[in-house]
Scaffold this motif. Structure first.
Motif, mmCIF file in Angstrom:
data_model
loop_
_atom_site.group_PDB
_atom_site.id
_atom_site.type_symbol
_atom_site.label_atom_id
_atom_site.label_comp_id
_atom_site.label_asym_id
_atom_site.label_seq_id
_atom_site.Cartn_x
_atom_site.Cartn_y
_atom_site.Cartn_z
ATOM 1 N N ARG A 136 26.175 11.187 -23.310
ATOM 2 C CA ARG A 136 27.353 10.535 -24.303
ATOM 3 C C ARG A 136 26.931 10.551 -25.669
ATOM 4 N N ARG A 137 25.844 10.014 -25.998
ATOM 5 C CA ARG A 137 25.157 9.932 -27.152
ATOM 6 C C ARG A 137 25.306 11.357 -28.073
ATOM 7 N N ALA A 138 24.696 12.077 -27.203
ATOM 8 C CA ALA A 138 24.785 13.664 -27.978
ATOM 9 C C ALA A 138 26.043 14.222 -28.089
ATOM 10 N N GLU A 139 27.009 13.827 -27.366
ATOM 11 C CA GLU A 139 28.479 14.161 -27.541
ATOM 12 C C GLU A 139 29.036 13.568 -28.574
ATOM 13 N N MET A 140 28.782 12.133 -28.741
ATOM 14 C CA MET A 140 29.342 11.379 -29.938
ATOM 15 C C MET A 140 28.618 11.749 -31.238
ATOM 16 N N LYS A 141 27.202 12.190 -31.299
ATOM 17 C CA LYS A 141 26.652 12.675 -32.582
ATOM 18 C C LYS A 141 27.217 14.031 -32.845
ATOM 19 N N SER A 142 27.691 15.034 -31.948
ATOM 20 C CA SER A 142 28.177 16.154 -32.297
ATOM 21 C C SER A 142 29.552 16.022 -32.826
ATOM 22 N N ARG A 143 30.198 14.981 -32.328
ATOM 23 C CA ARG A 143 31.691 14.925 -32.798
ATOM 24 C C ARG A 143 31.703 14.117 -34.336
ATOM 25 N N HIS A 144 30.711 13.392 -34.459
ATOM 26 C CA HIS A 144 30.520 12.857 -35.907
ATOM 27 C C HIS A 144 30.076 13.935 -36.829
ATOM 28 N N LEU B 80 0.924 -1.189 -0.018
ATOM 29 C CA LEU B 80 -0.180 -0.002 -0.160
ATOM 30 C C LEU B 80 0.696 1.438 0.158
ATOM 31 N N VAL B 81 1.969 1.275 0.819
ATOM 32 C CA VAL B 81 2.814 2.380 0.877
ATOM 33 C C VAL B 81 3.447 2.725 -0.508
ATOM 34 N N GLY B 82 3.936 1.768 -1.122
ATOM 35 C CA GLY B 82 4.671 1.750 -2.419
ATOM 36 C C GLY B 82 6.136 1.073 -2.022
ATOM 37 N N PRO B 83 7.133 1.504 -3.091
ATOM 38 C CA PRO B 83 8.476 0.971 -3.105
ATOM 39 C C PRO B 83 9.031 1.212 -1.909
ATOM 40 N N ASP B 84 9.887 0.346 -1.233
ATOM 41 C CA ASP B 84 10.649 1.030 -0.233
ATOM 42 C C ASP B 84 12.058 1.614 -0.701
ATOM 43 N N LYS B 85 12.974 1.964 0.078
ATOM 44 C CA LYS B 85 14.091 2.796 0.150
ATOM 45 C C LYS B 85 14.911 2.209 -0.948
ATOM 46 N N ASP B 86 15.178 0.886 -0.865
ATOM 47 C CA ASP B 86 16.323 0.157 -1.779
ATOM 48 C C ASP B 86 15.642 0.308 -3.150
ATOM 49 N N ASP B 87 14.157 0.165 -3.568
ATOM 50 C CA ASP B 87 13.647 0.340 -4.660
ATOM 51 C C ASP B 87 13.961 1.504 -5.494
ATOM 52 N N GLU B 88 13.494 2.778 -4.543
ATOM 53 C CA GLU B 88 13.843 4.103 -4.823
ATOM 54 C C GLU B 88 15.347 4.530 -5.233
ATOM 55 N N ARG B 89 16.302 3.679 -4.410
ATOM 56 C CA ARG B 89 17.571 4.142 -4.552
ATOM 57 C C ARG B 89 18.013 3.414 -5.886
ATOM 58 N N ALA B 90 17.329 2.271 -6.242
ATOM 59 C CA ALA B 90 17.928 1.633 -7.676
ATOM 60 C C ALA B 90 17.096 2.360 -8.838
ATOM 61 N N ALA B 91 15.995 2.967 -8.607
ATOM 62 C CA ALA B 91 15.319 3.647 -9.772
ATOM 63 C C ALA B 91 16.197 4.962 -9.913
ATOM 64 N N ARG B 92 16.406 5.754 -8.831
ATOM 65 C CA ARG B 92 17.519 6.824 -8.978
ATOM 66 C C ARG B 92 18.682 6.503 -9.884
ATOM 67 N N GLU B 93 19.209 5.228 -9.409
ATOM 68 C CA GLU B 93 20.617 4.951 -10.181
ATOM 69 C C GLU B 93 20.387 4.850 -11.506
ATOM 70 N N ARG B 94 19.558 4.091 -12.023
ATOM 71 C CA ARG B 94 18.846 3.819 -13.269
ATOM 72 C C ARG B 94 18.683 5.093 -14.241
ATOM 73 N N GLU B 95 18.003 6.043 -13.339
ATOM 74 C CA GLU B 95 17.802 7.332 -14.226
ATOM 75 C C GLU B 95 19.164 8.119 -14.358
ATOM 76 N N LYS B 96 20.042 8.007 -13.398
ATOM 77 C CA LYS B 96 21.323 8.851 -13.561
ATOM 78 C C LYS B 96 22.131 7.880 -14.712
ATOM 79 N N ARG B 97 22.197 6.700 -14.796
ATOM 80 C CA ARG B 97 22.712 6.063 -15.993
ATOM 81 C C ARG B 97 22.034 6.395 -17.362
ATOM 82 N N ARG B 98 20.772 6.550 -17.230
ATOM 83 C CA ARG B 98 20.189 6.799 -18.530
ATOM 84 C C ARG B 98 20.477 8.304 -19.003
ATOM 85 N N VAL B 99 20.510 9.102 -18.170
ATOM 86 C CA VAL B 99 20.790 10.468 -18.555
ATOM 87 C C VAL B 99 22.374 10.475 -19.046
#
Length: 135
Positions: free
Chosen positions: A117-125, A93-112
């Motif tokens: 990196r993709r934008a930087e590589m595109k500008s170099r090309h 009912l409460v939702g995801p716990d702290k570990d789930d939230e931390r994992a979601a933040r890490e995934r978001e940071k990696r995606r960003v």
């Protein structure tokens, strides 16, 4: 009076619910209602009969202890199960716990970082293509 059944049978003595039969001495005596168990000087537990002739106080105490212990254990297990169920329902009912939230933040940071990196590589090309006129 219970004493009148002394030296008779257990069944005759126990017809009166206030009487206690002592098998070792074949005495019928008043049950000591002020005490839970009859005192040893009146009759020892393995010889004392009350209510029915086939159960002595010693067996009765052991049986009641086993039944009471079993009920207490079952009550404890039920309480533990109920607490665990409530805890798991509360987490849902409460939702995801702290570990789930931390994992979601890490995934978001990696995606960003990956998008940066993709934008930087595109500008170099694009820069290389412009330099050599392939655009």
């Amino acid at each position: 009076d219970c004493r009148q059944y002394t030296n008779r049978s257990c069944e005759e003595c126990l017809k009166n619910v206030t009487c206690l039969w002592c098998a070792s001495s074949r005495r019928c005596v008043e049950y000591p209602v002020r005490r839970i168990l009859p005192p040893a000087d009146l009759c020892e537990l393995r010889s004392a009969r009350w209510g029915v002739c086939w159960v002595n106080f010693e067996a009765l105490i052991i049986a009641m202890s086993v039944v009471g212990g079993t009920l207490l254990i079952m009550l404890g297990v039920c309480c533990c199960c109920c607490c665990c169920k409530k805890k798991s329902k509360k987490q849902v009912l409460v939702g995801p716990d702290k570990d789930d939230e931390r994992a979601a933040r890490e995934r978001e940071k990696r995606r960003v970082r990956q998008e940066e990196r993709r934008a930087e590589m595109k500008s170099r090309h694009d820069e290389i293509r412009r330099k050599y006129g392939t655009v």
